[in-house]
Design a protein around this motif. Structure first.
Motif, PDB file in Angstrom:
ATOM      1  N   VAL A 155       5.787 108.885 -29.079  1.00  0.00           N
ATOM      2  CA  VAL A 155       4.986 108.309 -30.152  1.00  0.00           C
ATOM      3  C   VAL A 155       5.252 106.811 -30.187  1.00  0.00           C
ATOM      4  O   VAL A 155       6.402 106.375 -30.255  1.00  0.00           O
ATOM      5  CB  VAL A 155       5.334 108.927 -31.522  1.00  0.00           C
ATOM      6  N   ALA A 189       6.683 112.411 -39.019  1.00  0.00           N
ATOM      7  CA  ALA A 189       5.759 111.280 -39.132  1.00  0.00           C
ATOM      8  C   ALA A 189       6.073 110.395 -40.329  1.00  0.00           C
ATOM      9  O   ALA A 189       5.941 109.169 -40.251  1.00  0.00           O
ATOM     10  CB  ALA A 189       4.322 111.786 -39.206  1.00  0.00           C
ATOM     11  N   TYR A 241       8.424 107.586 -39.440  1.00  0.00           N
ATOM     12  CA  TYR A 241       8.100 106.692 -38.330  1.00  0.00           C
ATOM     13  C   TYR A 241       8.295 105.220 -38.700  1.00  0.00           C
ATOM     14  O   TYR A 241       8.909 104.461 -37.941  1.00  0.00           O
ATOM     15  CB  TYR A 241       6.676 106.931 -37.825  1.00  0.00           C
ATOM     16  N   ARG A 265      10.915 102.534 -36.924  1.00  0.00           N
ATOM     17  CA  ARG A 265      10.527 101.239 -36.330  1.00  0.00           C
ATOM     18  C   ARG A 265      11.296 100.087 -36.987  1.00  0.00           C
ATOM     19  O   ARG A 265      11.740  99.174 -36.301  1.00  0.00           O
ATOM     20  CB  ARG A 265       9.018 101.031 -36.451  1.00  0.00           C
ATOM     21  N   GLU A 297      10.151 103.653 -30.039  1.00  0.00           N
ATOM     22  CA  GLU A 297       9.336 104.856 -29.883  1.00  0.00           C
ATOM     23  C   GLU A 297      10.104 106.073 -30.365  1.00  0.00           C
ATOM     24  O   GLU A 297      11.317 106.009 -30.580  1.00  0.00           O
ATOM     25  CB  GLU A 297       8.946 105.037 -28.418  1.00  0.00           C
ATOM     26  N   VAL A 298       9.363 107.170 -30.524  1.00  0.00           N
ATOM     27  CA  VAL A 298       9.939 108.438 -30.958  1.00  0.00           C
ATOM     28  C   VAL A 298       9.510 109.506 -29.961  1.00  0.00           C
ATOM     29  O   VAL A 298       8.352 109.540 -29.536  1.00  0.00           O
ATOM     30  CB  VAL A 298       9.455 108.810 -32.377  1.00  0.00           C
ATOM     31  N   TRP A 344       0.839 110.144 -37.289  1.00  0.00           N
ATOM     32  CA  TRP A 344       1.755 109.107 -36.819  1.00  0.00           C
ATOM     33  C   TRP A 344       1.085 107.732 -36.813  1.00  0.00           C
ATOM     34  O   TRP A 344       1.684 106.745 -37.232  1.00  0.00           O
ATOM     35  CB  TRP A 344       2.260 109.468 -35.419  1.00  0.00           C
ATOM     36  N   TRP A 350       3.955  99.582 -39.666  1.00  0.00           N
ATOM     37  CA  TRP A 350       5.287  99.653 -40.261  1.00  0.00           C
ATOM     38  C   TRP A 350       5.799  98.317 -40.785  1.00  0.00           C
ATOM     39  O   TRP A 350       6.755  98.284 -41.545  1.00  0.00           O
ATOM     40  CB  TRP A 350       6.278 100.226 -39.253  1.00  0.00           C
TER      41      TRP A 350
END
Length: 121
Positions: free
Chosen positions: A5, A75, A78, A82, A88-89, A104, A110
């Protein structure tokens, strides 16, 4: 299979080099910025936030490579991931089915809407 992600959405894992894996219970006092292209920090539970601390410490200690969260990151976390320093995930297919890409991407902005940004005005 795993799904990566990013701020742009779901992507395949294209990294083919070595990966340094860190457990969530890594002692922060022993943490140093490694000489690895990719560091992956495990999240054994979405309620276990120690990985966010490790990511932040790695960035503060000079790590410039790719930083990946792996495991039970949802999600809703997320943006926090960040902000902590993750690039990334990594999630599995089952989580991607429960929380599809649009969940997501919705959180991909973010840098905005966080508490500190509102205080800075």
């Amino acid at each position: 299979m795993c799904i990566i992600v990013t701020d742009q959405g779901f992507a395949p894992d294209t990294h083919d080099g070595p990966i340094l894996d860190l457990a969530s219970d890594t002692d922060p006092d022993t943490l140093v910025a490694p000489d690895a292209a990719l560091v992956r920090i495990d999240f054994p539970s979405f309620a276990d936030g120690r990985g966010f601390t490790l990511a932040r410490l790695l960035r503060l200690r000079g790590y410039k490579g790719r930083l990946r969260a792996r495991g039970h990151v949802i999600a809703d976390q997320y943006a926090m991931a960040r902000r902590a320093g993750f690039d990334e995930v990594e999630i599995d297919d089952a989580l991607a089915a429960r929380q599809p890409e649009e969940h997501w991407v919705f959180r991909a902005d973010w840098r905005a809407h966080d508490y500190q940004a509102r205080l800075r005005g």
